[in-house]
Design a protein around this motif. Structure first.
Motif, mmCIF file in Angstrom:
data_model
loop_
_atom_site.group_PDB
_atom_site.id
_atom_site.type_symbol
_atom_site.label_atom_id
_atom_site.label_comp_id
_atom_site.label_asym_id
_atom_site.label_seq_id
_atom_site.Cartn_x
_atom_site.Cartn_y
_atom_site.Cartn_z
ATOM 1 N N ASP A 1 64.345 25.133 6.997
ATOM 2 C CA ASP A 1 65.608 24.117 6.701
ATOM 3 C C ASP A 1 65.323 23.199 5.362
ATOM 4 O O ASP A 1 66.043 22.464 5.125
ATOM 5 C CB ASP A 1 65.999 23.120 7.912
ATOM 6 C CG ASP A 1 64.677 22.066 8.161
ATOM 7 O OD1 ASP A 1 63.777 22.175 7.489
ATOM 8 O OD2 ASP A 1 64.896 21.327 8.971
ATOM 9 N N ASP B 1 57.864 20.396 8.438
ATOM 10 C CA ASP B 1 57.842 20.013 9.996
ATOM 11 C C ASP B 1 56.429 19.767 10.193
ATOM 12 O O ASP B 1 55.439 19.960 9.490
ATOM 13 C CB ASP B 1 58.237 21.475 10.828
ATOM 14 C CG ASP B 1 59.453 21.585 10.372
ATOM 15 O OD1 ASP B 1 60.594 20.950 10.600
ATOM 16 O OD2 ASP B 1 59.766 23.164 10.070
ATOM 17 N N ASP C 1 60.122 19.219 14.715
ATOM 18 C CA ASP C 1 60.765 19.174 13.518
ATOM 19 C C ASP C 1 60.469 17.838 12.659
ATOM 20 O O ASP C 1 60.397 16.801 13.228
ATOM 21 C CB ASP C 1 62.315 18.976 14.004
ATOM 22 C CG ASP C 1 63.439 19.223 12.850
ATOM 23 O OD1 ASP C 1 63.636 18.024 12.369
ATOM 24 O OD2 ASP C 1 63.990 20.357 12.591
ATOM 25 N N THR D 1 62.376 16.120 10.597
ATOM 26 C CA THR D 1 63.344 15.381 10.449
ATOM 27 C C THR D 1 63.714 14.378 11.972
ATOM 28 O O THR D 1 64.060 13.442 11.888
ATOM 29 C CB THR D 1 64.592 15.610 10.030
ATOM 30 O OG1 THR D 1 65.117 16.773 10.633
ATOM 31 C CG2 THR D 1 64.326 16.157 8.630
ATOM 32 N N THR D 2 63.547 15.224 12.868
ATOM 33 C CA THR D 2 63.777 14.619 14.345
ATOM 34 C C THR D 2 62.669 14.347 15.214
ATOM 35 O O THR D 2 62.774 13.836 16.078
ATOM 36 C CB THR D 2 65.053 15.483 14.918
ATOM 37 O OG1 THR D 2 64.295 16.925 15.152
ATOM 38 C CG2 THR D 2 66.253 15.749 13.899
ATOM 39 N N SER D 3 61.545 15.024 14.895
ATOM 40 C CA SER D 3 60.476 14.989 15.773
ATOM 41 C C SER D 3 60.807 16.026 17.019
ATOM 42 O O SER D 3 59.859 15.818 17.939
ATOM 43 C CB SER D 3 60.056 13.654 16.171
ATOM 44 O OG SER D 3 59.807 12.704 14.949
ATOM 45 N N ALA D 4 61.836 16.663 17.222
ATOM 46 C CA ALA D 4 61.985 17.306 18.370
ATOM 47 C C ALA D 4 61.113 18.444 18.366
ATOM 48 O O ALA D 4 60.563 18.969 17.234
ATOM 49 C CB ALA D 4 63.553 17.880 18.319
ATOM 50 N N ASP E 1 61.260 14.453 4.419
ATOM 51 C CA ASP E 1 62.634 14.109 4.101
ATOM 52 C C ASP E 1 63.229 14.395 2.819
ATOM 53 O O ASP E 1 64.325 14.126 2.794
ATOM 54 C CB ASP E 1 62.473 12.273 4.380
ATOM 55 C CG ASP E 1 61.660 11.576 3.217
ATOM 56 O OD1 ASP E 1 61.250 12.429 2.496
ATOM 57 O OD2 ASP E 1 61.555 10.517 3.271
ATOM 58 N N SER F 1 57.463 7.470 11.595
ATOM 59 C CA SER F 1 57.539 8.301 12.973
ATOM 60 C C SER F 1 56.259 8.126 13.764
ATOM 61 O O SER F 1 55.276 8.126 13.132
ATOM 62 C CB SER F 1 57.821 9.705 12.681
ATOM 63 O OG SER F 1 57.966 10.638 13.716
#
Length: 356
Positions: free
Chosen positions: A175, A179, A197, A199-202, A120, A152
């Motif tokens: 970024d 990750d 990712d 931050t988003t877990s995508a 984060d 998460s």
């Protein structure tokens, strides 16, 4: 003349880089979760301790990251099979004192893999866990570096995959945030690796690192080519001859390096980690031999050339395998600091000349 000699010495000190320490964890059969730390410059043993009670003999997995934000890498441990609840601990990188102790998977006894990275961007390394054999779907969790709160939780693979999940952390997409990299355990077809990712877990990436191989894959992440993106390092699990290591480029995802860390007659698999072992500012690859490797055989290879840098035995006579991590302290960026000092020294010299 004396002024510029002093300046050159100061610049040399600032631009030098500390070598990453190598952390090892003895695998199944060693009582108490035996952890060792080897000095990055001298290779000498600098610390040795048991992370868990002596009755726990399922081995210990290790990682490193600055969990308490003091600028020094701390040691994260995860108990192997038999440890109740996915027991994770954090030990202070400077003092060795225990900082954290928690159970990542309530009631689960299959063991836990650990990793660390600043997901984060708050300056504290988050703790990433992966449930080992018996947990369906490759269950990954992320715990906040400051508060230890669960931030998460997701399944990296289909529920039918129950061979566990190995984890790593690194900024693959550039970024500025770490990750999460996962590797499927035994039963996962082809050494299945994924990148999520931070931050988003995508899901960012999904590929097979060892076509047709079903013995599982170990993962690590580090910028081994200096382009600002974390590359993905994989190590084939038990059954693959020679400790097969591969590196996949962080930007393109293409295979950039492939080699065998151990003799072809060895088939116990290879555990992987990264750390700047030679102090050149580029991450190097650290390997630990799996079961059958004599003495907990650890090696380090140059990230740029693949040349062998280190080779030593972490646990004399022990043959159950060794887990590895690289610990690099967070020091100020040497190049930037050096440039600022150079400018200051130049200005001071000019002022001295004007006074004359």
């Amino acid at each position: 003349m004396r002024f510029w000699t002093t300046a050159i010495i100061a610049l040399a000190i600032l631009t030098s880089r500390a070598a990453a320490d190598i952390i090892t964890g003895a695998d199944d059969g060693a009582p108490g979760g035996h952890v060792k730390v080897f000095d990055g410059q001298t290779n000498a043993l600098s610390s040795s301790f048991l992370a868990y009670p002596a009755a726990i003999s399922g081995g210990v997995r290790v990682a490193a990251g600055d969990v308490n934000g003091d600028g020094f890498a701390d040691i994260i441990t995860g108990a192997g099979p038999g440890g109740v609840g996915g027991h994770v601990k954090v030990f202070d990188g400077k003092t060795g004192a225990e900082l954290r102790s928690f159970f990542s998977y309530d009631g689960f006894t299959g063991g836990v893999f650990v990793a660390a990275g600043d997901v984060d961007g708050d300056g504290f390394s988050e703790i990433v866990t992966g449930a080992d054999d018996g947990a369906p779907g490759g269950h990954v969790k992320v715990f906040d570096g400051q508060t230890n709160a669960l931030s998460s939780s997701f399944l990296a693979y289909p529920a039918a995959i129950s061979g566990g999940v190995r984890v790593a952390a690194g900024d693959v997409n550039g970024d500025g945030f770490a990750d999460i990299i996962t590797g499927a355990g035994p039963g996962g077809v082809g050494g299945h690796v994924k990148v999520f990712d931070g931050t988003t877990s995508a899901e960012l990436r999904s590929f097979l690192s060892f076509d047709g191989f079903t013995g599982g894959v170990y993962v690590a992440a580090g910028d081994i080519n200096g382009d600002g993106y974390a590359d993905v390092i994989t190590g084939a699990g038990s059954g693959a001859p020679g400790g097969h290591v591969k590196v996949f480029d962080g930007q393109s995802g293409l295979l950039s390096l492939s080699y065998f860390a151990y003799p072809t007659g060895f088939s116990g698999g290879v555990r992987v980690a990264t750390g700047d072992v030679d102090g050149d500012g580029i991450a190097d690859i650290i390997t630990g031999a799996g079961p059958g490797g004599i003495g907990g055989h650890v090696k380090a290879f140059s990230g740029l050339s693949g040349a062998e840098l280190r080779s030593f035995f972490a646990y004399d006579g022990f043959t159950s395998g060794v887990f590895v991590a690289g610990a690099t302290d967070n020091v100020p960026e040497p190049a930037s600091t050096a440039l600022l000092l150079c400018a200051a020294l130049t200005l001071a010299a000019a002022r001295t000349r004007l006074r004359r």
